[in-house]
Design an enzyme around this catalytic site. Structure first.
Site, mmCIF file in Angstrom:
data_model
loop_
_atom_site.group_PDB
_atom_site.id
_atom_site.type_symbol
_atom_site.label_atom_id
_atom_site.label_comp_id
_atom_site.label_asym_id
_atom_site.label_seq_id
_atom_site.Cartn_x
_atom_site.Cartn_y
_atom_site.Cartn_z
ATOM 1 N N LEU A 104 0.681 -1.247 0.010
ATOM 2 C CA LEU A 104 0.162 0.114 0.065
ATOM 3 C C LEU A 104 0.879 1.318 -0.078
ATOM 4 O O LEU A 104 2.002 1.339 0.382
ATOM 5 C CB LEU A 104 -0.867 -0.027 1.314
ATOM 6 N N ASP A 105 0.399 2.175 -0.532
ATOM 7 C CA ASP A 105 1.152 3.580 -0.621
ATOM 8 C C ASP A 105 1.196 4.007 1.009
ATOM 9 O O ASP A 105 0.524 3.860 1.853
ATOM 10 C CB ASP A 105 0.303 4.422 -1.550
ATOM 11 N N ILE A 106 1.899 5.227 1.096
ATOM 12 C CA ILE A 106 2.193 5.534 2.327
ATOM 13 C C ILE A 106 1.198 6.252 3.059
ATOM 14 O O ILE A 106 0.970 6.085 4.188
ATOM 15 C CB ILE A 106 3.678 6.654 2.377
ATOM 16 N N THR A 108 -1.857 5.566 2.122
ATOM 17 C CA THR A 108 -3.446 4.397 2.209
ATOM 18 C C THR A 108 -3.050 3.735 3.472
ATOM 19 O O THR A 108 -2.220 3.332 3.887
ATOM 20 C CB THR A 108 -2.967 3.621 1.017
ATOM 21 N N HIS A 187 0.191 2.842 -8.164
ATOM 22 C CA HIS A 187 -0.695 3.946 -7.806
ATOM 23 C C HIS A 187 -2.160 3.618 -8.551
ATOM 24 O O HIS A 187 -2.760 4.403 -8.961
ATOM 25 C CB HIS A 187 -0.327 5.339 -7.886
#
Length: 236
Positions: A104-106, A108, A187
């Site tokens: 997961l993105d930072i 999210t 993303h």
């Protein structure tokens, strides 16, 4: 860790010591195999052998699987010089062999699966396996039926030649939708919403395949997966 393996490699792995220090312990007679002192670093051992170092038994914990409720501000990496990682939230031994099954993105939040079982995580991350990941998406603009239908059919991402695979998309309210995708492009959810002229304000992963984030886990908390949850990934 695969067996049979060298005794020095095993002790180094479990105790998280440099191999050079382990070899010194072995030469000093501090290491026993099934109660017998060994002074050879290259002796092969099996998973069933009883290994002790200075009278303390070492145990190989085998394949392990964890569910984490990821907060914002943490990166899904083993090491990062700028940000804390999801592994900083785990109080477990031998984490150097673990990895995230679906990052997961930072910014999210939500469900992250962490394991040392590469074959199992491949079942999650490979697009060929069609494992859907479900996200709760809050948006800047109103969700239209046209945008939902476009997401379901597949959209063109910037700098991508092929459309995204068909997704499952349903509106929750004017500015929120539940989106399920079976790919893991960079993303991807944010880019998909941009493709339908919208913008992600907040993103939270609720589910991977049929493994749902435990509602009892506060952000930053984790627990081992049940055997039933582990089997869900292998069964599909």
């Amino acid at each position: 860790m695969k067996f049979p393996c060298r005794i020095d490699k095993f002790v180094s792995h479990i105790n998280e010591l440099p191999r050079s220090k382990v070899k010194i312990l072995i030469k000093k007679g501090e290491v026993t195999i099934n109660g017998i002192v060994t002074k050879k670093s290259d002796v092969q051992i099996s998973a069933n052998d009883l290994i002790e170092v200075s009278g303390k038994q070492l145990k190989y914990l085998g394949k392990r699987y964890f569910m984490l409720n990821k907060p914002q501000g943490y990166v899904c990496a083993n090491h990062d010089e700028l940000h804390p990682t999801v592994f900083d939230l785990l109080n477990e031994p031998n984490l150097k062999d673990f990895h995230v099954a679906g990052r997961l993105d930072i910014d999210t939040t939500g469900l992250v699966l962490i394991t040392n079982d590469g074959d199992w995580s491949h079942q999650i991350t490979s697009p060929k396996k069609q494992k859907f990941k479900t996200y709760l998406v809050e948006t800047k603009e109103i969700i239209t039926e046209e945008s939902l239908e476009n997401l379901r059919q597949g959209v063109a991402l910037h700098n991508e030649k092929q459309l995204t695979r068909p997704a499952q998309a349903e509106a929750i309210d004017k500015y929120a939708l539940r989106l399920s995708i079976c790919e893991g492009k960079y993303h991807q959810v944010k880019r998909m919403l941009a493709a339908v002229e919208n913008h992600v304000v907040e993103l939270h992963r609720e589910k991977i395949s049929d493994i749902t984030l435990d509602a009892n886990l506060a952000q930053g908390e984790y627990r081992p997966l049940t055997q039933q949850e582990v089997d869900i990934i292998n069964a599909k």
